[in-house]
Design an enzyme around this catalytic site. Structure first.
Site, PDB file in Angstrom:
ATOM      1  N   LYS A 114      -0.633  45.204 -17.886  1.00 18.17           N
ATOM      2  CA  LYS A 114      -1.475  46.346 -18.061  1.00 18.17           C
ATOM      3  C   LYS A 114      -0.905  47.272 -18.303  1.00 18.17           C
ATOM      4  O   LYS A 114       0.032  47.725 -18.247  1.00 18.17           O
ATOM      5  CB  LYS A 114      -2.365  46.447 -16.691  1.00 18.17           C
ATOM      6  N   PRO A 148       8.534  43.597 -19.052  1.00 20.35           N
ATOM      7  CA  PRO A 148       9.486  44.269 -18.692  1.00 20.35           C
ATOM      8  C   PRO A 148       9.099  44.269 -17.552  1.00 20.35           C
ATOM      9  O   PRO A 148       8.418  44.455 -17.196  1.00 20.35           O
ATOM     10  CB  PRO A 148       9.653  45.697 -19.285  1.00 20.35           C
ATOM     11  N   GLY A 169       6.303  48.480 -14.374  1.00 22.91           N
ATOM     12  CA  GLY A 169       5.076  49.808 -14.376  1.00 22.91           C
ATOM     13  C   GLY A 169       3.506  48.785 -15.272  1.00 22.91           C
ATOM     14  O   GLY A 169       2.704  49.172 -15.864  1.00 22.91           O
ATOM     15  N   GLY A 221       3.878  43.022 -14.610  1.00 20.99           N
ATOM     16  CA  GLY A 221       4.102  41.797 -15.179  1.00 20.99           C
ATOM     17  C   GLY A 221       4.084  40.360 -14.035  1.00 20.99           C
ATOM     18  O   GLY A 221       3.562  39.539 -13.808  1.00 20.99           O
ATOM     19  N   ASP A 274      -2.824  45.450  -7.491  1.00 22.87           N
ATOM     20  CA  ASP A 274      -3.031  45.533  -8.424  1.00 22.87           C
ATOM     21  C   ASP A 274      -4.126  44.157  -9.510  1.00 22.87           C
ATOM     22  O   ASP A 274      -4.573  43.772 -10.639  1.00 22.87           O
ATOM     23  CB  ASP A 274      -2.148  45.566  -9.555  1.00 22.87           C
TER      24      ASP A 274
HETATM   25  P1  ATP Z   1       3.918  46.795 -10.144  1.00 30.21           P
HETATM   26  O1  ATP Z   1       3.802  48.372 -10.734  1.00 30.21           O
HETATM   27  O2  ATP Z   1       2.747  45.943  -9.522  1.00 30.21           O
HETATM   28  O3  ATP Z   1       5.078  47.203  -8.881  1.00 30.21           O
HETATM   29  P2  ATP Z   1       6.166  46.424 -12.417  1.00 30.21           P
HETATM   30  O4  ATP Z   1       5.389  46.594 -12.992  1.00 30.21           O
HETATM   31  O5  ATP Z   1       6.626  47.873 -11.600  1.00 30.21           O
HETATM   32  O6  ATP Z   1       4.746  46.328 -10.483  1.00 30.21           O
HETATM   33  P3  ATP Z   1       7.017  43.449 -11.894  1.00 30.21           P
HETATM   34  O7  ATP Z   1       7.677  43.685 -13.196  1.00 30.21           O
HETATM   35  O8  ATP Z   1       5.823  43.308 -11.084  1.00 30.21           O
HETATM   36  O9  ATP Z   1       7.181  45.459 -11.581  1.00 30.21           O
HETATM   37  O10 ATP Z   1       8.130  43.488 -10.755  1.00 30.21           O
HETATM   38  C1  ATP Z   1       8.370  44.149  -9.214  1.00 30.21           C
HETATM   39  C2  ATP Z   1       9.227  43.039  -8.658  1.00 30.21           C
HETATM   40  O11 ATP Z   1       7.968  42.361  -8.786  1.00 30.21           O
HETATM   41  C3  ATP Z   1      10.570  42.570  -9.164  1.00 30.21           C
HETATM   42  O12 ATP Z   1      11.197  43.525  -9.094  1.00 30.21           O
HETATM   43  C4  ATP Z   1      10.741  41.684  -9.021  1.00 30.21           C
HETATM   44  O13 ATP Z   1      11.150  41.190  -7.786  1.00 30.21           O
HETATM   45  C5  ATP Z   1       9.023  40.585  -8.054  1.00 30.21           C
HETATM   46  N1  ATP Z   1       8.593  40.007  -8.596  1.00 30.21           N
HETATM   47  C6  ATP Z   1       8.092  38.945  -8.164  1.00 30.21           C
HETATM   48  N2  ATP Z   1       7.531  37.014  -9.119  1.00 30.21           N
HETATM   49  C7  ATP Z   1       7.605  38.388 -10.289  1.00 30.21           C
HETATM   50  C8  ATP Z   1       7.508  37.970 -11.317  1.00 30.21           C
HETATM   51  N3  ATP Z   1       6.639  36.789 -11.480  1.00 30.21           N
HETATM   52  N4  ATP Z   1       8.149  38.600 -12.623  1.00 30.21           N
HETATM   53  C9  ATP Z   1       8.443  39.941 -12.580  1.00 30.21           C
HETATM   54  N5  ATP Z   1       8.579  40.208 -11.098  1.00 30.21           N
HETATM   55  C10 ATP Z   1       7.972  39.641 -10.141  1.00 30.21           C
END
Ligand code: ATP
Length: 315
Positions: A13, A104, A108, A111, A146
């Site tokens: 997203k 990635p 943000g 994922g 989210d």
């Molecule tokens: P958010 O903004 O929701 O905090 P993000 O997009 O910045 O998330 P993500 O890629 O969701 O970051 O990862 C955040 C943390 O979630 C990672 O450091 C990881 O340790 C943990 N995590 C747990 N499950 C997953 C997964 N399936 N994919 C990615 N990260 C995961």
């Protein structure tokens, strides 16, 4: 005979707006955000097995040293989502979950939340546990802010700490043609730290939000570019000046609208059309070198259905 496998795409997203109104008594921040899925996916494959939940992650073309960023398989958000669904429904069988990761990590772009949301929807279908989308959204809220929006899977306005979801009906979905360029520097920005360093002093107005929502409903990229807002840009750009430089270069490359995605570290640019998106991406690669991860993607206001057919592709 019951299907033994199911494969689905779990889209990332972006937040076209992210306004933070302040900290609540429970430690979360009150926010309002327009969230849309984009055509950048993790691919989840579920295989029925006896009781256990197992997760295996394969990373495809992501920037930086990413595998150490992932938690132990049992702590992966997909595994936690699967166990929660099992506990809630009392379903007796388990599943092997293979994640082909292209979103990635710590970028943000939600994922981990996408994988959790995809797991709730995917296993609910494979296991035949029959929970409604609303019930799955409630389960998602127990795992992360989210996740309800991503279970819903289409353009939404997210409020509260993320659990209040209002659909944003978009009238332009037939000719999906809203292109963005996503840039990621190959490092992660810890979301919790960014929120801790956020100080109030919102600079956007109610009119900005109304314009952004109208732009999303109508598919009006020009108006959207003028209404992009993210309260976390200041704390993130202060701590990671390279991201401010990336944003500046996307603007110099011709993008009318550029914004930090969620809490970073990805930055996205709204392009006028596909050609401009490709031109912006090529220029970023030329001027910054191959260390910069880039991806041209489409905004999918109606989720993966419109651009890619059924969400669940049985294999
Ligand atoms: P958010 O903004 O929701 O905090 P993000 O997009 O910045 O998330 P993500 O890629 O969701 O970051 O990862 C955040 C943390 O979630 C990672 O450091 C990881 O340790 C943990 N995590 C747990 N499950 C997953 C997964 N399936 N994919 C990615 N990260 C995961």
């Amino acid at each position: 005979m019951k299907n033994e496998n199911l494969t689905l795409l779990a889209p990332a997203k972006i937040n076209l707006t992210l306004e933070i109104f302040g900290k609540r008594a429970d430690g979360y921040h009150d926010l309002r955000s327009l969230v849309v899925p984009v055509s950048l996916y993790d691919t989840l494959t579920f295989t029925l097995q006896e009781r256990e939940i197992e997760v295996m992650c394969e990373v495809v073309g992501l920037p930086g040293e990413v595998l150490p960023l992932l938690p132990a398989p049992g702590d992966n958000l997909a595994a936690r989502a699967a166990r929660l669904l099992q506990e809630t429904t009392g379903y007796s069988r388990g599943a092997r979950i293979h994640i082909r990761k292209e979103i990635p990590i710590g970028g943000g772009m939600g994922g981990g939340s996408a994988d959790a949301a995809g797991t709730l929807r995917g296993l609910n279908s494979l296991w035949g546990t029959g929970l409604s989308v609303e019930a799955l959204m409630e389960l998602g809220a127990q795992l992360g802010s989210d996740i309800p929006a991503m279970v819903y899977g289409k353009a939404v306005c997210m409020e509260g700490r993320g659990e209040k979801i209002t659909p944003v009906p978009c009238c332009w979905t037939a000719g999906v043609d809203w292109w963005i360029v996503v840039v990621n520097p190959g490092f992660t920005v810890p979301t919790g730290d960014v929120y801790r360093r956020f100080r109030s002093g919102l600079t956007s107005t109610e009119e900005t939000f109304i314009n952004a929502r109208f732009a999303l409903e109508r598919g009006d990229q020009k108006l959207a570019c003028a209404s992009l807002v993210n309260s976390l840009e200041v704390p993130v750009y202060d701590k990671y000046p390279l991201l401010a430089i990336v944003a500046g270069r996307l603007k110099s490359a011709g993008a009318a609208g550029v914004l930090l995605s969620g809490s970073g570290a990805s930055v996205f640019a709204v392009a006028e059309n596909h050609e401009q998106a490709l031109a912006i991406e090529a220029r970023m690669k030329r001027e910054n070198g191959s260390w910069l991860w880039t991806r041209v993607a489409q905004i999918l206001p109606d989720g993966v259905m419109v651009a890619h057919g059924p969400l669940e592709a049985r294999v």
